[in-house]
Scaffold this active site. Structure first.
Site, mmCIF file in Angstrom:
data_model
loop_
_atom_site.group_PDB
_atom_site.id
_atom_site.type_symbol
_atom_site.label_atom_id
_atom_site.label_comp_id
_atom_site.label_asym_id
_atom_site.label_seq_id
_atom_site.Cartn_x
_atom_site.Cartn_y
_atom_site.Cartn_z
ATOM 1 N N SER A 119 0.289 -1.082 -0.260
ATOM 2 C CA SER A 119 -0.237 -0.217 -0.246
ATOM 3 C C SER A 119 1.095 1.367 0.141
ATOM 4 O O SER A 119 0.318 2.624 -0.262
ATOM 5 C CB SER A 119 -0.946 0.124 1.170
ATOM 6 O OG SER A 119 0.018 -0.528 2.013
ATOM 7 N N HIS A 140 -3.043 -2.995 -6.150
ATOM 8 C CA HIS A 140 -3.231 -2.595 -4.416
ATOM 9 C C HIS A 140 -4.177 -2.920 -4.335
ATOM 10 O O HIS A 140 -5.486 -1.439 -5.257
ATOM 11 C CB HIS A 140 -2.361 -1.071 -4.343
ATOM 12 C CG HIS A 140 -2.781 -0.398 -2.743
ATOM 13 N ND1 HIS A 140 -3.108 1.100 -2.638
ATOM 14 C CD2 HIS A 140 -2.914 -1.445 -1.578
ATOM 15 C CE1 HIS A 140 -3.831 0.960 -1.138
ATOM 16 N NE2 HIS A 140 -3.291 -0.336 -0.928
ATOM 17 N N GLU A 152 -5.181 0.507 -6.949
ATOM 18 C CA GLU A 152 -4.177 0.995 -8.110
ATOM 19 C C GLU A 152 -3.369 -0.352 -8.438
ATOM 20 O O GLU A 152 -2.859 -1.045 -7.930
ATOM 21 C CB GLU A 152 -3.241 1.658 -6.801
ATOM 22 C CG GLU A 152 -4.090 3.208 -6.112
ATOM 23 C CD GLU A 152 -3.493 3.601 -5.023
ATOM 24 O OE1 GLU A 152 -3.294 4.662 -6.047
ATOM 25 O OE2 GLU A 152 -3.105 2.749 -4.713
ATOM 26 N N ASN A 190 -3.373 6.594 -0.270
ATOM 27 C CA ASN A 190 -2.306 6.070 0.996
ATOM 28 C C ASN A 190 -2.075 7.711 1.287
ATOM 29 O O ASN A 190 -1.280 8.424 2.219
ATOM 30 C CB ASN A 190 -1.826 5.329 1.554
ATOM 31 C CG ASN A 190 -2.134 3.986 1.941
ATOM 32 O OD1 ASN A 190 -3.591 4.154 2.438
ATOM 33 N ND2 ASN A 190 -1.589 2.528 1.561
#
Length: 283
Positions: A119, A140, A152, A190
């Site tokens: 992540s 991800h 992602e 993130n």
């Protein structure tokens, strides 16, 4: 179908969700973990999840049996030798992933794509531990995997166009939406989400408001479906801390410094939902 045989490394919450999603779409999936108990928990989690889907009328029993028939488990990493794709969902530690990818590079066939569900960590750095960086890519998934539509897709510096297109096609087959992002710490999701969670923790740390109040402001005032501290507990505070440390180290910017309260909770073993204690008590 892009891939027929897929190995998922790591039978935790993310790995189990990825395995379930792949098996439901018709892929033959091997769910691997180093511990028999961990694999057993992962399979039990999948069984429980699909049983709930049947109970809710979102899956019939024939579909449930077909999904479970596509799934097997293993504690022998050598079993990945016949996989066309390996998706790694191990703990968010660079050294762990690099050792694992080096092993997989030796075990798997020369055309096997190695994907990581990291992540926040560098795909380029992970790929450098192999002799096939063109076949290494970030994939991800969001948590919970079976519900969230986004994946992602992160190219490393050497990731080939062919590898990217194959993973993009697979993402569509899984009923997900692929979004291409570049290989920077935290990617997009993130890099935006974790500083918000970290700042929410600072508001508690500095005595601005209690966790319930912080979450209520973000739900009722900003229309977030879940407050940031509830979300942090759901993600795992250890994971949140690891990502913030990756952002802080990667950018060298003090705005990414993890809140001392987050670090203290992790040191205390208060990791959120999975330990029944985080910003909230789940007993």
């Amino acid at each position: 179908m892009t891939f027929r045989k897929v190995t998922v490394i790591g039978a935790g919450q993310m790995g189990s969700g990825i395995a379930q999603t792949l098996a439901r779409s018709g892929h033959l999936v091997t769910l691997y973990d180093i511990e028999t108990d961990a694999v057993a928990r992962g399979v039990a989690s999948i069984n429980s999840a699909v049983s709930r889907l049947v109970a809710k009328g979102k899956m019939n029993d024939e579909e449930r049996l077909k999904l479970l028939g596509n799934l097997e488990c293993s504690v022998d990493l050598a079993g990945a030798s016949n996989a066309e794709l390996v998706i790694e969902a191990a703990p968010e530690r660079m050294e762990t992933k690099k050792v694992l990818f080096k092993q997989l590079d030796q075990i798997c066939g020369p055309d096997t794509i190695l994907a990581t569900n990291t992540s926040s960590l560098s795909i380029t750095d992970i790929a450098a531990s192999t002799k096939r960086p063109q076949l290494v890519i970030g994939m991800h998934f969001m948590n919970p995997v079976t519900v969230m539509p986004l994946v992602e897709i992160i190219r490393g510096l050497a990731t080939s166009d062919e590898t990217f297109e194959k993973i993009k096609a697979l993402t569509h087959i899984l009923g997900k939406t692929p979004v291409e992002v570049h290989d920077f710490p935290g990617f997009v999701s993130n890099r935006i989400l974790m500083p918000m969670i970290n700042e929410a923790i600072y508001t508690v740390y500095e005595g601005v408001a209690e966790p319930e109040a912080v979450d209520q402001v973000m739900r009722l005032g900003m229309n977030h479906p879940m407050g940031p501290l509830t979300l942090a507990d759901f993600i795992g505070l250890d994971t949140c801390l690891a990502i913030m440390e990756t952002l802080h180290q990667g950018f060298g910017d003090s705005k990414y410094r993890p809140c001392p309260l987050l670090r203290k909770y992790v040191q205390a073993g208060w990791l959120g939902c999975k330990t029944k204690r985080g910003f909230y008590n789940y007993d």
